[in-house]
Write an enzyme that holds these catalytic residues in place. Structure first.
Site, PDB file in Angstrom:
ATOM      1  N   ARG A  26       0.848  -1.187   0.000  1.00  0.00           N
ATOM      2  CA  ARG A  26       0.000   0.000   0.000  1.00  0.00           C
ATOM      3  C   ARG A  26       0.890   1.245   0.000  1.00  0.00           C
ATOM      4  O   ARG A  26       1.913   1.277   0.673  1.00  0.00           O
ATOM      5  CB  ARG A  26      -0.897   0.024   1.246  1.00  0.00           C
TER       6      ARG A  26
ATOM      7  N   TYR B  82      -1.580  -3.293  -6.854  1.00  0.00           N
ATOM      8  CA  TYR B  82      -1.381  -4.008  -5.585  1.00  0.00           C
ATOM      9  C   TYR B  82      -2.705  -4.096  -4.806  1.00  0.00           C
ATOM     10  O   TYR B  82      -3.405  -3.087  -4.634  1.00  0.00           O
ATOM     11  CB  TYR B  82      -0.298  -3.325  -4.726  1.00  0.00           C
TER      12      TYR B  82
ATOM     13  N   LYS C  15      -9.697  -2.209   2.146  1.00  0.00           N
ATOM     14  CA  LYS C  15      -9.250  -1.091   2.979  1.00  0.00           C
ATOM     15  C   LYS C  15     -10.038   0.181   2.663  1.00  0.00           C
ATOM     16  O   LYS C  15     -10.379   0.957   3.558  1.00  0.00           O
ATOM     17  CB  LYS C  15      -7.761  -0.832   2.750  1.00  0.00           C
TER      18      LYS C  15
ATOM     19  N   HIS D  12     -10.051  -2.232  12.138  1.00  0.00           N
ATOM     20  CA  HIS D  12      -9.017  -3.081  11.537  1.00  0.00           C
ATOM     21  C   HIS D  12      -8.727  -4.212  12.528  1.00  0.00           C
ATOM     22  O   HIS D  12      -7.693  -4.212  13.199  1.00  0.00           O
ATOM     23  CB  HIS D  12      -7.775  -2.211  11.293  1.00  0.00           C
TER      24      HIS D  12
ATOM     25  N   SER E 254      -0.790  -3.818  10.325  1.00  0.00           N
ATOM     26  CA  SER E 254      -0.621  -4.718   9.194  1.00  0.00           C
ATOM     27  C   SER E 254       0.621  -5.594   9.374  1.00  0.00           C
ATOM     28  O   SER E 254       1.654  -5.118   9.856  1.00  0.00           O
ATOM     29  CB  SER E 254      -0.454  -3.899   7.917  1.00  0.00           C
ATOM     30  N   ALA E 255       0.488  -6.857   8.960  1.00  0.00           N
ATOM     31  CA  ALA E 255       1.599  -7.809   8.988  1.00  0.00           C
ATOM     32  C   ALA E 255       2.163  -8.036  10.393  1.00  0.00           C
ATOM     33  O   ALA E 255       3.359  -8.227  10.568  1.00  0.00           O
ATOM     34  CB  ALA E 255       2.706  -7.384   8.019  1.00  0.00           C
ATOM     35  N   CYS E 256       1.299  -7.988  11.409  1.00  0.00           N
ATOM     36  CA  CYS E 256       1.736  -8.277  12.781  1.00  0.00           C
ATOM     37  C   CYS E 256       1.069  -9.531  13.317  1.00  0.00           C
ATOM     38  O   CYS E 256       0.982  -9.732  14.522  1.00  0.00           O
ATOM     39  CB  CYS E 256       1.449  -7.097  13.701  1.00  0.00           C
ATOM     40  N   GLY E 257       0.513 -10.370  12.427  1.00  0.00           N
ATOM     41  CA  GLY E 257       0.068 -11.689  12.884  1.00  0.00           C
ATOM     42  C   GLY E 257      -1.420 -11.835  13.166  1.00  0.00           C
ATOM     43  O   GLY E 257      -1.805 -12.741  13.894  1.00  0.00           O
ATOM     44  N   LYS E 258      -2.267 -10.976  12.588  1.00  0.00           N
ATOM     45  CA  LYS E 258      -3.720 -11.146  12.816  1.00  0.00           C
ATOM     46  C   LYS E 258      -4.199 -12.472  12.227  1.00  0.00           C
ATOM     47  O   LYS E 258      -4.958 -13.194  12.847  1.00  0.00           O
ATOM     48  CB  LYS E 258      -4.523  -9.997  12.176  1.00  0.00           C
TER      49      LYS E 258
ATOM     50  N   ASP F 112      -9.157  -9.598   9.389  1.00  0.00           N
ATOM     51  CA  ASP F 112      -8.646  -8.245   9.092  1.00  0.00           C
ATOM     52  C   ASP F 112      -9.613  -7.113   9.459  1.00  0.00           C
ATOM     53  O   ASP F 112      -9.156  -6.049   9.840  1.00  0.00           O
ATOM     54  CB  ASP F 112      -8.306  -8.154   7.603  1.00  0.00           C
TER      55      ASP F 112
ATOM     56  N   ARG G 171       1.556 -12.193  -1.076  1.00  0.00           N
ATOM     57  CA  ARG G 171       0.238 -12.453  -0.488  1.00  0.00           C
ATOM     58  C   ARG G 171      -0.426 -13.697  -1.047  1.00  0.00           C
ATOM     59  O   ARG G 171      -0.115 -14.139  -2.159  1.00  0.00           O
ATOM     60  CB  ARG G 171      -0.681 -11.248  -0.789  1.00  0.00           C
TER      61      ARG G 171
ATOM     62  N   ARG H 262       3.987  -4.297  17.940  1.00  0.00           N
ATOM     63  CA  ARG H 262       5.275  -4.966  17.913  1.00  0.00           C
ATOM     64  C   ARG H 262       6.226  -4.025  18.635  1.00  0.00           C
ATOM     65  O   ARG H 262       6.691  -3.043  18.069  1.00  0.00           O
ATOM     66  CB  ARG H 262       5.641  -5.101  16.438  1.00  0.00           C
TER      67      ARG H 262
ATOM     68  N   TYR I 279       3.076 -17.755  18.559  1.00  0.00           N
ATOM     69  CA  TYR I 279       2.282 -18.730  17.782  1.00  0.00           C
ATOM     70  C   TYR I 279       1.216 -19.391  18.673  1.00  0.00           C
ATOM     71  O   TYR I 279       0.495 -18.723  19.381  1.00  0.00           O
ATOM     72  CB  TYR I 279       3.189 -19.749  17.100  1.00  0.00           C
ATOM     73  N   GLY I 280       1.175 -20.743  18.644  1.00  0.00           N
ATOM     74  CA  GLY I 280       0.132 -21.467  19.380  1.00  0.00           C
ATOM     75  C   GLY I 280       0.136 -21.148  20.871  1.00  0.00           C
ATOM     76  O   GLY I 280      -0.901 -21.196  21.538  1.00  0.00           O
TER      77      GLY I 280
HETATM   78  C1  OXD Z   1      -2.955  -4.627   5.426  1.00  0.00           C
HETATM   79  C2  OXD Z   1      -3.668  -5.773   4.859  1.00  0.00           C
HETATM   80  O1  OXD Z   1      -2.037  -4.093   4.780  1.00  0.00           O
HETATM   81  O2  OXD Z   1      -4.520  -6.332   5.570  1.00  0.00           O
HETATM   82  O3  OXD Z   1      -3.306  -4.233   6.555  1.00  0.00           O
HETATM   83  O4  OXD Z   1      -3.428  -6.126   3.699  1.00  0.00           O
HETATM   84 MN    MN Z   2      -4.955  -5.302   7.394  1.00  0.00          MN
END
Ligand code: OXD
Ligand code: MN
Length: 594
Positions: free
Chosen positions: A79, A207, A216, A236, A258-262, A285, A377, A408, A501-502
């Protein structure tokens, strides 16, 4: 322009849609117009066309049935927040954390780029529902695009085609989404949102986050605006159900940048040491939340698929995601192996000696460049997820007992803490921060403030957004408890202290215990942390001093943080920033000084 011949729609008679499509076609001048019906036949035809044009590539049809690979342009892999604008009449309505452009100027600027940009191309008309058909939570959009890749992705990410035309009927109440690739050049790339016109224009990118306009752009930026007006919330957040040993399910919504493990958290598989627990995925998300008749907050996932980050997704981090992507999935910017399989860094399996990398170039395992782009992705149907919740398509949503904010943070935040009350919880969300990841352009690792993980997605002034949270809190008679987690605390050497993780289930367990009025806690200046022994660490090889370090609250570090918070809030117009936020800042300062 009046549509004629093959450009005329067979799938809808909606006059407003047809007139708008004519108007956009006059501007963009496509060779033809294709009206999507969402059928399987359409999918097969468009996939065949995309394969023929090279827009997507085939993968092993036996091991990855229905899957294809796509590569974006090299300058178009994440993005572009710097090129994303909120176009409200008043600049102050976009606020200091958004880029702003006056609506007239934006239509003019982007109009000039769109002009004639679809000549020689097909313009696809994609009707879609964000939400579940028939649900009061729904919003409908129609996206016009010159990208087959977008159509194929929107098929997965939304309920699209006939179902959406039926839901829309003759109504003019839909979001007008226009996307064009134009020439994909960075200096002619803009993603503009017009909340006052229920319109989105995105040009110059291919993208996902910039072009799948239901996600988004609609479901967060415009929806947050709608939610404020209509008294609900677009966040979000992932949504999960945690089933305990007695079979009771507690629903949790969690916001991480974003990209923190949701995606990993919402598909978590508990380790063998924690038998009897189970996690059910509702969404990974976005959460749309409304107050139900029972005074609780009810959440719906408006999406139909997952647009997840591939690198790092492995049997260890997310086995359920790996099972989900085995069929009907679009992989973007991953490695293609000589066997026509896909691979990415961190998959930790079947590492190919060589392959074609995300740039389309020959790559070997010894290369010093990653084969997959760090923000590569997968787009995959949520219905294929082995742990998808039986409630995920419930039109009423699921009742939320806990909200988690997370970031993070290598140093500052303990593994988990609970806010003192809802208002303090809003402050905890508003003060969220995280180290930058690959999902957005910018310097990796840099700490940036990201309130409620909504910094790039809030469609209006964030000071008003904080006020909206506080107002909602005043209306929810049974508000969720609010927590903060940080899986990423490190020791002096930079090694992660928590296995993650778990094992994160252990933190979720404490959270659900707190929701049930149990779970022991100890009061600190920043909130409640688990009391000694309250976090179930059995079967985990974690030295006592590490367990203590994970939950430690260092007042000196927090005083430094406070100074940064003050600087961040100083960005906002003092008259607009809620008094409650200022009161919470003062209260935190007092507690820390004591
Ligand atoms: C983001 C996504 O960038 O979910 O937050 O793709
Ligand atoms: Mn997202």
């Amino acid at each position: 322009m009046v549509l004629s011949g093959r450009d005329k729609p067979k799938v809808t008679t909606n006059r407003t849609v047809i007139r708008w499509v004519e108007q956009i076609a006059e501007l963009t001048r496509p060779d033809r117009i294709y009206w999507c019906d969402g059928s399987e036949r359409e999918k097969d035809e468009l996939t065949a066309q995309a394969l023929a044009s090279g827009e997507v590539e085939a993968l092993d049809p036996y091991k990855l049935p229905g899957c294809v690979l796509h590569r974006t342009a090299q300058n178009d892999v994440a993005r572009t927040e710097g090129l994303t604008f909120i176009c409200t009449s008043g600049k102050e309505d976009a606020g200091p954390t958004n880029n702003w452009m006056a609506p007239d100027q934006a239509y003019k600027k982007l109009g000039a780029i769109f002009e004639g940009s679809m000549a020689g191309r097909t313009m696809y008309v994609i009707p879609f529902i964000m939400g579940v058909p028939g649900s009061a939570f729904n919003k409908i959009g129609v996206e016009l695009t010159d990208s087959i890749y977008v159509v194929l992705n929107m098929r997965i990410m939304t309920r699209m085609g006939r179902v959406a035309w039926d839901e829309l009927g003759d109504s003019s109440d839909f979001t007008r989404c226009l996307h064009g690739k134009a020439d994909l050049s960075l200096d002619r790339r803009f993603i503009c949102h017009f909340p006052e016109d229920n319109t989105i224009w995105s040009v110059g990118s291919g993208y996902g986050g910039n072009v799948l306009l239901g996600k988004k752009c609609l479901a967060l930026r415009l929806a947050s605006h709608m939610g404020r007006r209509e008294g609900w919330m677009a966040e979000h957040m992932l949504i999960l159900g945690l089933e305990d040993r007695k079979g009771k399910i507690t629903y949790i919504a969690a916001a991480f940048p974003s990209a923190c493990g949701k995606t990993n958290l919402t598909m978590l598989i508990p380790p063998v040491t924690q038998p009897g627990y189970r996690v059910w995925t509702v969404g990974d998300d976005i959460a749309w939340m409304r107050i139900g008749p029972d005074g609780r907050l009810w959440a719906v996932n408006p999406e139909a698929g997952f647009f997840g980050v591939a690198p790092g997704t492995s049997k260890k981090s997310n086995p359920n995601a790996l099972k989900t992507v085995r069929k009907n999935t679009i992989f973007t910017n991953v490695v293609k192996t000589p066997q026509n399989m896909v691979w990415w860094e961190g998959l930790d399996a079947d590492t190919p000696a060589e392959g074609i990398d995300w740039k389309g170039e020959h790559w070997t395992v010894d290369s010093d460049q990653p084969g997959a782009h760090p923000n590569a992705r997968f787009t995959t149907p949520a219905s294929q997820c082995p742990c998808i919740s039986p409630e995920w398509e419930n039109p009423q949503g699921v009742p939320i007992s806990a909200v988690i904010f997370g970031g993070r943070r290598a140093r500052l935040a303990p593994l988990v803490y609970q806010s003192f009350d809802f208002q303090h919880g809003v402050f905890v969300g508003a003060t969220m921060a995280s180290e930058r990841t690959a999902a957005q352009y910018g310097k990796l690792g840099e700490v940036r403030r990201d309130p409620m993980a909504m910094l790039p997605f809030c469609g209006y002034n964030m000071a008003d957004y904080f006020q909206h949270w506080l107002d909602m809190g005043g209306k929810i008679s049974q508000p969720p408890l609010i927590f903060h987690v940080n899986w990423f605390r490190t020791d002096q050497k930079g090694e992660l202290l928590w296995p993650g993780y778990g094992e994160n289930i252990r933190v979720l367990e404490w959270i659900t215990e707190r929701c049930a009025g149990q779970g022991k806690a100890h009061k600190t200046p920043i909130g409640y942390v688990p009391a000694d022994g309250a976090l179930d660490l059995s079967g985990l090889d974690l030295p006592e001093e590490v367990a203590q370090e994970l939950l430690r609250v260092d007042c000196q570090d927090w005083l430094e943080e406070l100074a940064q918070l003050k600087q961040f809030f100083a960005k906002f117009d003092d008259r607009r920033l809620p008094a409650e936020i200022k009161a919470e800042l003062d209260a935190l300062a007092k507690r820390l000084e004591q």
